[in-house]
Design a protein around this motif. Structure first.
Motif, mmCIF file in Angstrom:
data_model
loop_
_atom_site.group_PDB
_atom_site.id
_atom_site.type_symbol
_atom_site.label_atom_id
_atom_site.label_comp_id
_atom_site.label_asym_id
_atom_site.label_seq_id
_atom_site.Cartn_x
_atom_site.Cartn_y
_atom_site.Cartn_z
ATOM 1 N N ARG A 343 0.838 -1.181 0.000
ATOM 2 C CA ARG A 343 0.000 0.000 0.000
ATOM 3 C C ARG A 343 0.887 1.250 0.000
ATOM 4 O O ARG A 343 2.104 1.164 0.134
ATOM 5 N N ILE A 344 0.247 2.416 -0.115
ATOM 6 C CA ILE A 344 0.953 3.701 -0.140
ATOM 7 C C ILE A 344 0.494 4.546 1.049
ATOM 8 O O ILE A 344 -0.686 4.544 1.406
ATOM 9 N N PHE A 345 1.444 5.262 1.644
ATOM 10 C CA PHE A 345 1.131 6.179 2.745
ATOM 11 C C PHE A 345 1.645 7.564 2.374
ATOM 12 O O PHE A 345 2.840 7.745 2.137
ATOM 13 N N GLN A 346 0.735 8.557 2.321
ATOM 14 C CA GLN A 346 1.133 9.927 2.006
ATOM 15 C C GLN A 346 0.959 10.795 3.239
ATOM 16 O O GLN A 346 -0.165 11.049 3.689
ATOM 17 N N GLY A 347 2.070 11.269 3.795
ATOM 18 C CA GLY A 347 2.010 12.077 5.000
ATOM 19 C C GLY A 347 2.592 13.460 4.826
ATOM 20 O O GLY A 347 2.709 14.214 5.795
ATOM 21 N N ASP A 348 2.961 13.821 3.621
ATOM 22 C CA ASP A 348 3.563 15.133 3.355
ATOM 23 C C ASP A 348 2.577 16.017 2.609
ATOM 24 O O ASP A 348 1.902 15.568 1.678
ATOM 25 N N ALA A 349 2.480 17.286 3.027
ATOM 26 C CA ALA A 349 1.663 18.301 2.342
ATOM 27 C C ALA A 349 0.179 17.940 2.298
ATOM 28 O O ALA A 349 -0.524 18.234 1.330
ATOM 29 N N ILE A 350 -0.318 17.343 3.379
ATOM 30 C CA ILE A 350 -1.718 16.953 3.416
ATOM 31 C C ILE A 350 -2.544 17.989 4.168
ATOM 32 O O ILE A 350 -2.229 18.377 5.284
ATOM 33 N N ASN A 351 -3.608 18.431 3.521
ATOM 34 C CA ASN A 351 -4.612 19.289 4.131
ATOM 35 C C ASN A 351 -5.950 18.960 3.490
ATOM 36 O O ASN A 351 -6.045 18.053 2.647
ATOM 37 N N LEU A 352 -7.011 19.672 3.859
ATOM 38 C CA LEU A 352 -8.339 19.332 3.352
ATOM 39 C C LEU A 352 -8.437 19.468 1.832
ATOM 40 O O LEU A 352 -9.184 18.725 1.184
ATOM 41 N N HIS A 353 -7.691 20.390 1.276
ATOM 42 C CA HIS A 353 -7.762 20.598 -0.169
ATOM 43 C C HIS A 353 -6.903 19.574 -0.915
ATOM 44 O O HIS A 353 -7.339 18.992 -1.914
ATOM 45 N N SER A 354 -5.696 19.322 -0.431
ATOM 46 C CA SER A 354 -4.816 18.394 -1.146
ATOM 47 C C SER A 354 -5.313 16.963 -1.061
ATOM 48 O O SER A 354 -5.178 16.191 -2.013
ATOM 49 N N ILE A 355 -5.913 16.573 0.058
ATOM 50 C CA ILE A 355 -6.367 15.186 0.185
ATOM 51 C C ILE A 355 -7.511 14.907 -0.789
ATOM 52 O O ILE A 355 -7.588 13.828 -1.383
ATOM 53 N N GLU A 356 -8.378 15.893 -0.959
ATOM 54 C CA GLU A 356 -9.468 15.698 -1.918
ATOM 55 C C GLU A 356 -8.938 15.666 -3.346
ATOM 56 O O GLU A 356 -9.407 14.879 -4.175
ATOM 57 N N LYS A 357 -7.936 16.491 -3.630
ATOM 58 C CA LYS A 357 -7.347 16.494 -4.971
ATOM 59 C C LYS A 357 -6.679 15.159 -5.269
ATOM 60 O O LYS A 357 -6.811 14.614 -6.373
#
Length: 504
Positions: A343-357
């Motif tokens: 699986r993939i884990f993204q923990g950098d540059a995450i906010n409400l706008h980027s996660i939806e994008k």
């Protein structure tokens, strides 16, 4: 000039936990005042980004700072000396505080009514009210405003965390048909990014209202000590850059392989962008260690963590590389899914706008949201302030010589800052919506049963905690309505039941 006391020799002092100017307010109210009644709300703002709030954290403040015999002679003397130095004159209400000792055994003669914690309340409604129970202590209501308003922080974190949950729920449902893993889809990485241990505890616990995934240990302890939850969140072994680069660039493969051997039967998250994330995925994970990865399963999956670059572009490239190496299948919704061992884990540059994008881009590329888990730090616990939800505490009712008077503010320069008037009731209207009723307003001929009940519950009176909530109860109040995946609005029925239970 008085000598400053040794502050370190005293416990927390509620007399000193206020804004300086409030110390002088007992001399400013009308001399015949006998009651001050104030309320807290998250005012409606100019932005519609957050239309509702999650009420959480007041219980901690009450239990930690206000309950029991909090006024002592030692604390009076400490405050007296501090304020004489601070103001360069004698303005401290020594007599008033000593009265609380003699007449109330050091307990605060205050009554607080609040919405049950975890409940979802539209902006612009009263969340709790505060009033004095002894007419001689009218000045106390707004003296404790400062510490009570600090509930803005856990409310705001819990609200933002729940907005993340709505987004994740929407895409997870659309692309997988299941919400079984929803509460583990956003990991709290905010411990090091907050201003203090207490911020970490309050913010970390507020996130745990909505999720069960965290690295903020302070939040676990907060939930355990103040919300009766033995273990509120979980984590897995994970690498950081120091554990990878300490092997040297030429031994990156050896570092990865060593970690797989150290944690053979549990999921392991391995940061893979120390040098070249794409080479790491294609060559090291996809060739050198491919057999090792494929021998694992969903209970011991390898979680690849990119930690730099444009998150959307990087994730899309990474998932394409992993598909090319390990293949993919289609789930029941017709979206692609990597094998269960990776699986993939993204923990950098995450906010409400980027996660939806990110989630929308994955969906448009026919990938299920099941392939990815997110971590968030600053945008979850730190990039916010009291104005994010327009949190406000205002006086709305006073009594002078036994006669009540509704009071309010109405600035001509800013209508948004107008305040409510009178003693307030929070109720559910006939159409199911929640509304704040100001005293003297509403139709007295309306007969609503049981809808006319005040949804505010007495939680504190005269130094005693009257109502406590477990984290399990808070989570139940805050949960999303799973049968409406397009909106994931709070359940009207669940909210109403919990509010009625709190009034029983």
């Amino acid at each position: 000039m008085a000598k400053a006391p040794d502050v370190a020799s005293f416990d927390f002092n509620i007399l000193l936990a206020t804004d300086s100017y409030k110390v002088t307010h007992f001399k400013q109210y009308p001399p015949d005042t006998c009651k001050i009644y104030s309320y807290f709300e998250c005012r409606k703002g100019k932005s519609d980004e957050f239309k509702e709030t999650v009420f959480f954290g007041l219980q901690y403040i009450l239990k930690k700072y206000l309950s029991g015999s909090v006024v002592t002679e030692e604390k009076i003397q400490q405050a007296k000396q501090i304020y004489e130095l601070h103001f360069k004159q004698s303005v401290f209400h020594e007599e008033g505080w000593r009265y609380i000792i003699t007449q109330h055994n050091g307990h605060l003669p205050i009554r607080i009514k609040a919405i049950p914690e975890g409940n979802i309340i539209p902006r612009g409604n009263v969340l709790f009210t505060v009033e004095n129970t002894d007419p001689k202590c009218f000045w106390l209501t707004n003296y404790i405003e400062t510490i009570l308003v600090q509930v803005w922080y856990p409310i705001t974190v819990a609200t933002i965390s729940r907005e993340f949950k709505k987004i994740l729920a929407q895409y997870l449902h659309k692309t997988s048909g299941s919400l079984d893993t929803l509460e583990f889809r956003l990991h709290d990485f905010g411990y090091r990014g907050v201003s203090s241990q207490e911020s970490a505890a309050l913010g970390g616990a507020a996130h745990l209202v909505n999720f069960q995934s965290t690295d903020t240990v302070a939040g676990l302890l907060m939930a355990q000590q103040f919300y009766d939850c033995q273990m509120a969140g979980f984590s897995i072994p994970a690498a950081e850059h120091s554990t990878i680069i300490s092997w040297g660039r030429s031994q990156e493969k050896d570092a990865f392989e060593y970690l797989l051997k150290q944690f053979p039967s549990t999921p392991i998250s391995i940061v893979s962008d120390s040098y070249d994330i794409f080479n790491a995925c294609k060559q090291i994970w996809g060739d050198d260690l491919k057999d090792c990865v494929e021998q694992r399963n969903k209970d011991s999956m390898v979680v690849i963590r990119p930690d730099s670059g444009d998150p959307v572009e990087t994730i899309i490239e990474v998932i394409r590389i992993l598909e090319g190496v390990f293949g993919s299948t289609l789930n029941c919704q017709g979206y692609k899914l990597l094998p269960s061992f990776i699986r993939i884990f993204q923990g950098d540059a995450i906010n409400l706008h980027s996660i939806e994008k990110i989630l929308n881009t994955l969906k448009n590329e026919d990938w299920s949201a099941e392939n990815i888990v997110f971590g968030c730090g600053g945008a979850l616990l730190q990039k916010l302030n009291r104005d994010t939800l327009n949190c406000s505490f205002k006086c709305s009712y006073v009594e002078r010589n036994g006669k009540g008077l509704d009071v309010y503010k109405q600035p001509v320069t800013d209508p948004i800052k107008g305040s409510k008037r009178g003693m307030l009731t929070l109720r559910r209207s006939p159409d199911g919506s929640i509304e704040t009723v100001e005293e003297g307003k509403g139709n007295p001929e309306e007969v609503w049963q049981p809808m006319t009940l005040d949804l505010l519950v007495a939680v504190f009176e005269n130094g005693n905690i009257l109502q406590e909530y477990t984290l399990a109860e808070v989570r139940s109040n805050a949960k999303l309505q799973a049968d409406d995946p397009q909106c994931f609005k709070p359940s009207v029925e669940l909210l109403h039941e919990s509010l009625l239970k709190g009034n029983s």
